[in-house]
Design an enzyme around this catalytic site. Structure first.
Site, PDB file in Angstrom:
ATOM      1  N   GLY A  80       0.831  -1.207   0.000  1.00 29.86           N
ATOM      2  CA  GLY A  80       0.000   0.000   0.000  1.00 29.86           C
ATOM      3  C   GLY A  80       0.864   1.256   0.000  1.00 29.86           C
ATOM      4  O   GLY A  80       1.956   1.275   0.567  1.00 29.86           O
ATOM      5  N   GLY A 158      -7.007  -9.430  -7.310  1.00 28.21           N
ATOM      6  CA  GLY A 158      -5.560  -9.299  -7.541  1.00 28.21           C
ATOM      7  C   GLY A 158      -4.896 -10.580  -7.068  1.00 28.21           C
ATOM      8  O   GLY A 158      -5.549 -11.618  -6.917  1.00 28.21           O
ATOM      9  N   GLN A 182     -13.010  -5.156 -13.892  1.00 24.74           N
ATOM     10  CA  GLN A 182     -13.427  -5.873 -15.111  1.00 24.74           C
ATOM     11  C   GLN A 182     -13.307  -7.381 -14.887  1.00 24.74           C
ATOM     12  O   GLN A 182     -12.715  -7.822 -13.905  1.00 24.74           O
ATOM     13  CB  GLN A 182     -12.537  -5.474 -16.283  1.00 24.74           C
ATOM     14  CG  GLN A 182     -11.081  -5.808 -16.009  1.00 24.74           C
ATOM     15  CD  GLN A 182     -10.168  -5.387 -17.137  1.00 24.74           C
ATOM     16  OE1 GLN A 182     -10.426  -4.413 -17.832  1.00 24.74           O
ATOM     17  NE2 GLN A 182      -9.102  -6.126 -17.337  1.00 24.74           N
ATOM     18  N   ARG A 240      -8.066  -3.136   3.062  1.00 24.44           N
ATOM     19  CA  ARG A 240      -7.795  -1.929   3.839  1.00 24.44           C
ATOM     20  C   ARG A 240      -9.042  -1.585   4.642  1.00 24.44           C
ATOM     21  O   ARG A 240     -10.174  -1.709   4.149  1.00 24.44           O
ATOM     22  CB  ARG A 240      -7.461  -0.756   2.912  1.00 24.44           C
ATOM     23  CG  ARG A 240      -6.017  -0.751   2.411  1.00 24.44           C
ATOM     24  CD  ARG A 240      -5.036  -0.481   3.553  1.00 24.44           C
ATOM     25  NE  ARG A 240      -3.661  -0.372   3.104  1.00 24.44           N
ATOM     26  CZ  ARG A 240      -2.739  -1.337   3.183  1.00 24.44           C
ATOM     27  NH1 ARG A 240      -3.065  -2.518   3.681  1.00 24.44           N
ATOM     28  NH2 ARG A 240      -1.500  -1.131   2.797  1.00 24.44           N
ATOM     29  N   HIS A 288      -3.672  -6.192  11.873  1.00 20.20           N
ATOM     30  CA  HIS A 288      -3.027  -5.975  10.561  1.00 20.20           C
ATOM     31  C   HIS A 288      -1.755  -6.822  10.457  1.00 20.20           C
ATOM     32  O   HIS A 288      -0.639  -6.291  10.395  1.00 20.20           O
ATOM     33  CB  HIS A 288      -2.703  -4.491  10.361  1.00 20.20           C
ATOM     34  CG  HIS A 288      -2.426  -4.138   8.922  1.00 20.20           C
ATOM     35  ND1 HIS A 288      -2.670  -2.912   8.388  1.00 20.20           N
ATOM     36  CD2 HIS A 288      -1.908  -4.867   7.892  1.00 20.20           C
ATOM     37  CE1 HIS A 288      -2.318  -2.873   7.117  1.00 20.20           C
ATOM     38  NE2 HIS A 288      -1.853  -4.079   6.785  1.00 20.20           N
ATOM     39  N   GLY A 290      -1.392  -9.526   8.146  1.00 21.92           N
ATOM     40  CA  GLY A 290      -1.430 -10.348   6.936  1.00 21.92           C
ATOM     41  C   GLY A 290      -0.066 -10.727   6.398  1.00 21.92           C
ATOM     42  O   GLY A 290       0.160 -11.855   5.971  1.00 21.92           O
ATOM     43  N   SER A 291       0.866  -9.803   6.415  1.00 24.54           N
ATOM     44  CA  SER A 291       2.186 -10.102   5.829  1.00 24.54           C
ATOM     45  C   SER A 291       3.221 -10.471   6.889  1.00 24.54           C
ATOM     46  O   SER A 291       4.418 -10.481   6.614  1.00 24.54           O
ATOM     47  CB  SER A 291       2.675  -8.917   4.986  1.00 24.54           C
ATOM     48  OG  SER A 291       2.985  -7.827   5.821  1.00 24.54           O
TER      49      SER A 291
END
Ligand code: DGY
Length: 326
Positions: A80, A158, A182, A240, A288, A290-291
């Protein structure tokens, strides 16, 4: 003698990043695991060629002004980059880089963990054991729901959304629907169906938010969206915090408009300890993380350092958010 470039790093970072920087530049670190105070940041960036920052550092015109005209690149050790004022960087001809891809597997794994944690009420169970509330076996105590035959919804297909779909497919989910800007050709890897946002909200049993925050996604999950969702729906957010309107989420969770939520990201962060969402059993909140794996963090540090080396050598870095002279 040619002068070595000066780099300022706003935090202690994992060794692979430190080693790379130390071997090429004059590096100064904010030698702490905690956020650098604003005055220190402004003071310490003076005259540097590059800044390696974290997503907790607001990089705006004030920082660029304090750094001065030598500054060529702001490299954030994160995917981010909402904390960086791109307009200000563009005006000053400063490149901006991030660390895409290397944390996607870690975040996708954590998303799956959060789905299971929430759907199977695992934290409530663990707390009950610790708090001495584990009595004799009861047929209807702490019952959750299976993944099998459920409709999994993904907001944002993504790398993370894709990783979540691939990992949850073997659980026997019925359909996998997703919404993005899309239809995406790789959805066929897991039989994904592109749907409009409204249908994503209406049809998902488990809805995972894996998108980033931008003007289009800000507070996309609000009162109106919650009204469309199933009463039995479980909402997961590892994208987010700002994608969800939190007061509306509280209302949806307390009025049985949706069944439960699992959040790894919130708005604000950190969430204050007295925040109403923390009083709810049907809301699981993680800080937070996640990583937070060594694989991911080592690579993030390394790529953030590599990006600085590449930009200072006039090349194209891996995570090129903004070129030096756009
Ligand atoms: C990112 O990289 O943007 C994550 O949210 C933190 O690791």
């Amino acid at each position: 003698m040619s002068q070595r470039y000066k780099v300022y790093v706003t935090r202690r970072i994992p060794d692979p990043g430190t080693r790379l920087l130390d071997s090429s530049f004059d590096v100064t670190f904010w030698d702490s695991d905690d956020v650098i105070p604003r005055e220190e940041l402004l003071k310490n960036v003076k005259g540097v060629d590059a800044i390696l920052c974290m997503l907790t550092d607001k990089i705006n015109d004030e920082v660029l002004e304090h750094a001065g005209p030598k500054l060529q690149v702001v490299s954030t050790m994160s995917v981010g980059y909402e904390h960086i004022d791109l307009k200000a960087c563009r005006e000053k001809g400063v490149a901006v880089t991030n660390t895409p891809n290397v944390s996607s597997d870690s975040v996708a794994e954590l998303t799956v963990a959060l789905v299971l944690l929430t759907a199977r009420r695992l934290l409530e169970g663990a707390y009950a054991v610790k708090n001495g509330q584990w009595g004799k076996w009861k047929p209807m105590w702490l019952c959750g729901v299976e993944m099998k035959k459920r409709t999994l919804g993904i907001m944002g297909l993504g790398r993370i959304g894709y990783g979540v779909a691939k990992r949850l497919k073997p659980f026997g989910v019925g359909r996998i629907v997703y919404h993005d800007v899309q239809k995406l050709s790789y959805d066929s890897d897991f039989g994904g169906e592109y749907v409009e946002f409204e249908d994503l909200a209406k049809e998902s049993d488990i809805l995972c938010i894996c998108c980033n925050l931008n003007p289009q996604t800000k507070h996309l999950f609000n009162k109106d969206t919650f009204q469309k969702m199933k009463n039995s729906a479980i909402l997961i957010n590892t994208g987010r915090g700002g994608v969800i309107n939190h007061p509306d989420l509280f209302d949806a969770l307390t009025s049985n408009q949706i069944a439960a939520a699992g959040l790894d990201v919130t708005d604000p962060e950190p969430l204050p300890a007295d925040h109403p969402l923390l009083t709810l059993n049907n809301c699981v909140i993680l800080p937070h993380m996640g990583s937070n794996t060594w694989e991911s963090r080592n690579r993030m540090a390394e790529i953030a350092a590599e990006n600085i080396i590449t930009v200072l050598n006039n090349g194209h870095p891996k995570g090129e958010v903004l070129q030096r002279w756009n």
